[in-house]
Design a protein around this motif. Structure first.
Motif, short mmCIF file in Angstrom:
data_model
loop_
_atom_site.label_atom_id
_atom_site.label_comp_id
_atom_site.label_asym_id
_atom_site.label_seq_id
_atom_site.Cartn_x
_atom_site.Cartn_y
_atom_site.Cartn_z
N ILE A 197 -2.28 5.28 -22.08
CA ILE A 197 -1.01 5.07 -21.39
C ILE A 197 -1.16 5.35 -19.90
CG2 ILE A 197 1.38 5.88 -21.22
CD1 ILE A 197 1.29 6.45 -24.21
N SER A 198 -0.56 4.50 -19.09
CA SER A 198 -0.56 4.57 -17.62
C SER A 198 -1.87 4.13 -16.99
CB SER A 198 -0.20 5.98 -17.13
OG SER A 198 1.14 6.30 -17.51
N ALA A 199 -2.86 3.73 -17.80
CA ALA A 199 -4.10 3.17 -17.24
C ALA A 199 -3.90 1.69 -16.95
CB ALA A 199 -5.27 3.37 -18.20
N LEU A 200 -4.67 1.17 -16.02
CA LEU A 200 -4.59 -0.25 -15.68
C LEU A 200 -5.44 -1.06 -16.66
CD1 LEU A 200 -3.51 -2.35 -13.62
CD2 LEU A 200 -5.67 -2.06 -12.38
N HIS B 173 17.38 -2.56 -12.30
CA HIS B 173 16.85 -1.31 -11.77
C HIS B 173 17.36 -0.12 -12.59
CE1 HIS B 173 16.38 2.08 -8.91
NE2 HIS B 173 15.27 1.43 -8.58
N THR B 174 18.63 -0.15 -12.96
CA THR B 174 19.21 0.93 -13.77
C THR B 174 18.56 0.99 -15.15
OG1 THR B 174 21.32 0.77 -12.61
CG2 THR B 174 21.33 1.83 -14.76
N MET B 175 18.37 -0.18 -15.77
CA MET B 175 17.72 -0.23 -17.08
C MET B 175 16.29 0.28 -16.99
SD MET B 175 17.25 -3.48 -19.68
CE MET B 175 19.01 -3.60 -19.98
N ALA B 176 15.57 -0.10 -15.94
CA ALA B 176 14.19 0.36 -15.77
C ALA B 176 14.13 1.88 -15.59
CB ALA B 176 13.56 -0.34 -14.56
N ALA B 177 15.06 2.42 -14.81
CA ALA B 177 15.08 3.88 -14.61
C ALA B 177 15.39 4.61 -15.91
CB ALA B 177 16.12 4.22 -13.54
N ASP B 178 16.27 4.05 -16.73
CA ASP B 178 16.59 4.67 -18.03
C ASP B 178 15.38 4.68 -18.95
OD1 ASP B 178 19.17 5.13 -17.21
OD2 ASP B 178 20.00 3.33 -18.18
N TYR B 179 14.58 3.62 -18.91
CA TYR B 179 13.44 3.50 -19.82
C TYR B 179 12.21 4.23 -19.29
CZ TYR B 179 15.27 0.24 -23.29
OH TYR B 179 15.98 -0.32 -24.33
N VAL C 233 -0.41 -4.50 -25.38
CA VAL C 233 -1.47 -5.06 -24.54
C VAL C 233 -2.80 -5.10 -25.28
CG1 VAL C 233 -0.33 -4.37 -22.41
CG2 VAL C 233 -2.01 -2.84 -23.42
N LEU C 234 -3.06 -4.10 -26.12
CA LEU C 234 -4.29 -4.12 -26.92
C LEU C 234 -4.27 -5.27 -27.91
CD1 LEU C 234 -4.80 -0.29 -27.58
CD2 LEU C 234 -6.08 -1.75 -26.00
N PRO D 227 0.52 -0.31 -19.07
CA PRO D 227 1.48 0.14 -20.08
C PRO D 227 1.87 1.60 -19.86
CG PRO D 227 -0.73 0.05 -21.01
CD PRO D 227 -0.81 -0.56 -19.64
N VAL D 228 3.15 1.89 -19.94
CA VAL D 228 3.62 3.25 -19.69
C VAL D 228 4.25 3.87 -20.94
CG1 VAL D 228 3.92 2.90 -17.21
CG2 VAL D 228 5.80 2.37 -18.78
N THR D 229 4.22 3.16 -22.05
CA THR D 229 4.71 3.69 -23.32
C THR D 229 3.69 3.38 -24.40
OG1 THR D 229 5.90 1.68 -23.94
CG2 THR D 229 7.12 3.30 -22.62
N ALA D 230 3.79 4.10 -25.53
CA ALA D 230 2.88 3.85 -26.65
C ALA D 230 3.06 2.44 -27.20
CB ALA D 230 3.12 4.89 -27.75
N GLN D 231 4.31 1.98 -27.24
CA GLN D 231 4.57 0.62 -27.72
C GLN D 231 3.95 -0.41 -26.77
OE1 GLN D 231 8.70 -0.41 -28.00
NE2 GLN D 231 8.32 -2.27 -29.17
#
Length: 248
Positions: A239-242, A89-95, A224-225, A215-219
């Motif tokens: 980004i942030s689209a399903l 959870h901490t790692m996810a919050a940092d990212y 996913v593409l 996806p929530v980041t450009a990477q």
């Protein structure tokens, strides 16, 4: 997983054969038409292409045969324990920032299906002790049809999936939602991508036809593409689209 590995092996054989062919052509040109060497620079070009293909074939063969312990001997992929959830959870919050699933919700997923979270562990051995450090994680949520329908329609997001939406271990899900993933360092990121691919191939290949992710980041979007995902709403990609992938 065996099908994928065979495809990689076959690609490696073709590249090795093509590389050997280019090297042979360069040797033949040198012997038969030496005047072409200066005129067309054929020998450096063909030999260079041949060597490149042969090196690429060797690398492809290596990755087709290797598992994570072979390439990253001190990084292991393991099912997460409840004690790992706080670090995850901490790692996810940092990212990804504060807009992530609450820790209590993550714990309820883990208790419903212990395979939902996996961690990458870096183990270092010394004379007196062995240290265990979490350097990455990923989340794979096997969900029911009702959850899939709500996700597709936009009535629910991945961060609000409940334990009731997840199927038990060894039960066949209607779809798989690929949740958050993160790793620290180049080696851990490489191990993370390999672990996800191997896990999906081994656990879901042939059993699941529908995959979802956001996806929530450009990477993450590039990833996913690259793997054939398409936006659910084609009018609002990015980004942030399903995104989803439906296999035949």
């Amino acid at each position: 997983m065996m099908v994928r590995k065979w495809r990689w092996h076959r690609s490696a054989v073709w590249m090795m054969s093509a590389g050997a062919g280019f090297v042979t052509i360069s040797s033949g040109v040198s012997a038969i038409r030496p005047e072409w060497l200066k005129q067309y620079h054929l020998t450096p070009v063909t030999a260079g292409i041949g060597v490149f293909l042969m090196v690429a074939a060797a690398v492809t063969w290596l990755f087709a045969r290797a598992d994570i312990p072979d390439l990253f001997p001190d990084i292991l992929c393991e099912p997460a324990t409840e004690g790992d959830l706080s670090a995850i959870h901490t790692m996810a919050a940092d990212y990804f920032g504060p807009e992530i699933s609450p820790l209590d919700l993550m714990l309820s997923w883990q208790r419903k299906n212990h395979t939902v979270f996996r961690v990458l562990i870096e183990k270092r051995h010394s004379t007196f002790a062995t240290s265990r450090k979490i350097v990455g994680y990923y989340c794979v949520l096997p969900v029911r049809k009702t959850a899939y329908d709500r996700l597709i329609s936009g009535k629910m997001t991945g961060s609000t999936i409940t334990a009731e939406d997840i199927v038990l271990h060894r039960s066949a899900p209607y779809a798989v939602y690929l949740g958050g993933m993160a790793a620290t360092g180049f080696r851990a990121r490489g191990g993370l991508l390999m672990a996800i691919r191997m896990d999906i191939d081994a656990s879901w290949n042939g059993r699941v036809k529908r995959f979802l992710t956001r996806p929530v980041t450009a990477q993450g979007l590039r990833l996913v593409l690259h793997h054939g995902f398409a936006p659910v709403d084609t009018a609002m990609p990015g980004i942030s689209a399903l995104y989803h992938r439906v296999e035949a």
